[in-house]
Design a protein around this motif. Structure first.
Motif, short mmCIF file in Angstrom:
data_model
loop_
_atom_site.label_atom_id
_atom_site.label_comp_id
_atom_site.label_asym_id
_atom_site.label_seq_id
_atom_site.Cartn_x
_atom_site.Cartn_y
_atom_site.Cartn_z
N ARG A 114 0.83 -1.21 0.00
CA ARG A 114 0.00 0.00 0.00
C ARG A 114 0.86 1.26 0.00
N TRP B 153 -0.25 -1.33 -4.63
CA TRP B 153 -1.61 -1.86 -4.48
C TRP B 153 -2.49 -0.77 -3.88
N LEU B 154 -3.69 -0.61 -4.43
CA LEU B 154 -4.66 0.37 -3.92
C LEU B 154 -5.78 -0.40 -3.22
N ASP C 228 -13.21 -6.85 -4.86
CA ASP C 228 -11.91 -6.17 -4.95
C ASP C 228 -11.13 -6.47 -3.66
N PRO D 278 -0.69 -6.64 -9.45
CA PRO D 278 -2.08 -6.64 -8.95
C PRO D 278 -2.87 -7.79 -9.56
N ARG E 123 -9.45 -1.46 -8.51
CA ARG E 123 -8.80 -0.16 -8.28
C ARG E 123 -7.34 -0.20 -8.70
N SER E 124 -6.64 -1.24 -8.31
CA SER E 124 -5.21 -1.33 -8.65
C SER E 124 -5.01 -1.49 -10.14
N ARG E 125 -5.86 -2.26 -10.81
CA ARG E 125 -5.71 -2.46 -12.25
C ARG E 125 -6.00 -1.18 -13.01
N ASP F 48 -3.05 1.13 -12.92
CA ASP F 48 -1.98 0.74 -13.84
C ASP F 48 -2.25 1.29 -15.24
#
Length: 577
Positions: free
Chosen positions: A324, A329-330, A415, A566, A572-574, A577
């Motif tokens: 994080r 990572w989100l 998620d 991810p 969110r993480s994707r 990116d």
């Protein structure tokens, strides 16, 4: 010759012509008497040495001197219940060969040892003698009469020394004439789950152990003795099955005992404590550490070859915090979930994880699962999917339960970062999930590294068995045999359980799963990262991720060979990116 001798002393006088003992006082070792008769016509005037052959359980310090009046040979000595400098008989073998200038590799060849074992012996010898060089140790040995007779490995090379020339080949002649003695092999007991819930992991343990034994035997075994594996197949969930397996190996009189893990590990500890055999187990349980600490004398022969389960939840929090905070990572929220498995003795370190999570802005929920069937895990996956925590740690070590959870979760994922424990190390995990295993993150307190020694091990394993090893217990079983063999080779008496356990407490062994060192009260391998722990003395708590169908280490440094990706369902993480 007239004298009064103590109970451990002896003396003989041999006629220089006939070879018949003129006077014999005390208990003279048979082999030494034969050598004395052979020496009577030689040129020896004065010498001293340590006599230790297979027929004499206790070594003797021997002084030889030729009488001036009649030329007879006077040989006197005493039994050494404790050798000078605290040396062992095996260290005396090595020191004697050091004295004639042999290298570690040459010594290893003559004594049927590995070069690494000889190096360890030389280090111990120099430490005990308080010298800084091999030469200094050799000088003390020659001047102080600390050379072993019969000469270890034969007479070759000993003509460089006055003692060797004095014997003129008689020091080992008696041994050469004797028929070859086949020594009793060392037996390694292995309690393995070759059927039932953990059968796939049991096969990993079996192959890893067999590979180590095969390799050691090709190098001459341990102290010239071959190694054999005695196996007891048990059901890890059945206390009676475990009890029968342990008793069966006790009846076979194994020299070292090994095992993976049992639901009733406390039962195994009690049986083995009563038995006394050196025991190397891989049950990652803090409760077992505490049991050993509670009575060190009773459990002095028990060693846990990997760190306890109490490191798992704190490491989970630490890894996620790092991902994080570095932007890798989100998280969808500040909520983390730890699923705790059904075994009563399991402790994932939840209390420590609570405190760590609070410091880093997380909230932890713990869910205890009591059923281990597919429906129980599927129901739990549905609960996680609807609650949508930022991440979930699956605190389960078995493939079936972990696969059931992931399979159900991925049908409609939230998620939520999925973080498993141990079970993905077993090849069966990816065989069952196939492409759905892609992206899964998982942790183990004992995993096989990705460095050159580990890759070489994996290559030999594939060549021997036709399959690739998993990333934990195959390497662990291999290391465990190598570690025990080292302790046997260093022990003053390898048939003494206490002597072998004493060596296990101090030996440092670098294996394919990291370093094994039991230098703590619980006799448990150290883990890294951990406060104050030297990584060179520990096994890394490895974090893997399955990437492109391969097991990649993403943490900790310097063992990582990839970076976190991810997971495909982390929206969110994707998007970031």
């Amino acid at each position: 010759m007239s004298m009064t001798l103590g109970p451990d002393e002896f003396s003989i006088e041999v006629d220089s012509l006939g070879g018949t003992p003129l006077v014999r006082l005390g208990s003279v070792p048979k082999g030494l008497l034969e050598v004395a008769v052979a020496l009577r016509g030689g040129r020896v005037q004065r010498c001293s040495f340590i006599w230790a052959d297979d027929d004499s359980p206790t070594p003797c310090y021997v002084a030889v001197e030729r009488a001036r009046n009649n030329g007879s040979l006077v040989i006197s000595g005493f039994y050494c219940h404790n050798l000078p400098f605290g040396l062992t008989v095996r260290e005396l073998d090595v020191l004697t060969l050091v004295a004639i200038g042999k290298s570690n590799i040459e010594i290893a060849s003559r004594l049927n040892l590995s070069a690494r074992t000889v190096t360890t012996h030389v280090d111990h010898i120099m430490g005990k003698m308080s010298v800084r060089s091999r030469t200094a140790a050799a000088v003390i040995a020659v001047d102080g009469g600390l050379l072993k007779v019969p000469f270890p490995g034969g007479d070759d090379g000993f003509d460089l020394l006055e003692l060797g020339r004095a014997f003129g080949g008689t020091a080992t002649r008696r041994v050469v004439r004797q028929p070859r003695v086949v020594k009793k092999p060392f037996a390694f007991g292995a309690v393995l789950p070759l059927h039932g819930l953990a059968a796939a992991d049991g096969a990993e343990m079996l192959r890893g152990g067999r590979l180590a034994i095969d390799e050691l035997n090709r190098r001459g075994g341990v102290d010239g003795r071959q190694l054999v594996m005695e196996i007891a197949d048990v059901d890890i969930l059945d206390a009676e099955s475990v009890r029968r397996g342990l008793i069966a190996l006790a009846e076979r009189d194994v020299d070292v005992l090994t095992s993976g893990y049992f639901a009733q590990q406390d039962l195994a500890h009690e049986i083995v404590a009563n038995w006394g055999v050196p025991y190397l187990h891989a049950a990652t349980m803090r409760m077992m550490e505490e049991r050993v600490c509670s009575d060190p004398r009773r459990y002095q022969n028990i060693f846990q070859v990997c760190a306890s389960d109490a490191h798992y939840a704190p490491r989970f929090v630490g890894v996620l915090t790092g991902l994080r905070d570095t932007g890798g990572w989100l998280p969808s929220s500040n909520r983390l979930v730890v699923i705790q498995g059904a075994w009563d003795l399991t402790d994932l370190g939840v209390v420590q994880a609570y405190a760590l999570a609070e410091r880093h802005g997380w909230q932890i929920d713990v869910i205890r699962i009591f059923g281990d069937d597919h429906d129980s895990w599927a129901s739990l996956a549905d609960r996680i999917r609807h609650g949508e925590p930022a991440a979930v740690m699956i605190g389960n070590y078995h493939v079936s339960g972990t696969v059931s959870f992931i399979d159900s979760f991925l049908a409609d994922p939230s998620d939520t970062l999925v973080y498993a424990l141990y079970s993905p190390s077993i090849p069966e995990f990816r065989e069952q999930l196939g492409e759905r295993s892609e992206g899964i993150v998982w942790a183990t307190v004992t995993g096989t590294y990705s460095d050159a020694p580990a890759r070489a091990f994996a290559g030999r394993y594939r060549k021997r068995f036709g399959v690739s090893p998993g990333r934990s217990h195959a390497g662990l079983a291999y290391d465990r045999v190598q570690l025990a063999a080292t302790a046997l080779s260093l022990a003053a008496n390898p048939r003494s359980s206490r002597a072998v356990a004493d060596e296990l407490r101090v030996v440092i062994h670098r294996g394919v799963n990291g370093t094994y060192y039991f230098g703590n009260e619980s006799q448990t391998a150290w883990t890294y990262p951990s406060p104050g722990v030297d990584p060179s003395l520990a096994q890394a708590h490895l974090i893997f991720q399955i990437q492109d169908g391969r097991q990649r280490i993403i943490d900790p440094s310097p063992f990582a060979d990839a970076r976190f990706r991810p997971q495909s369902w982390l929206a969110r993480s994707r998007q970031a990116d």
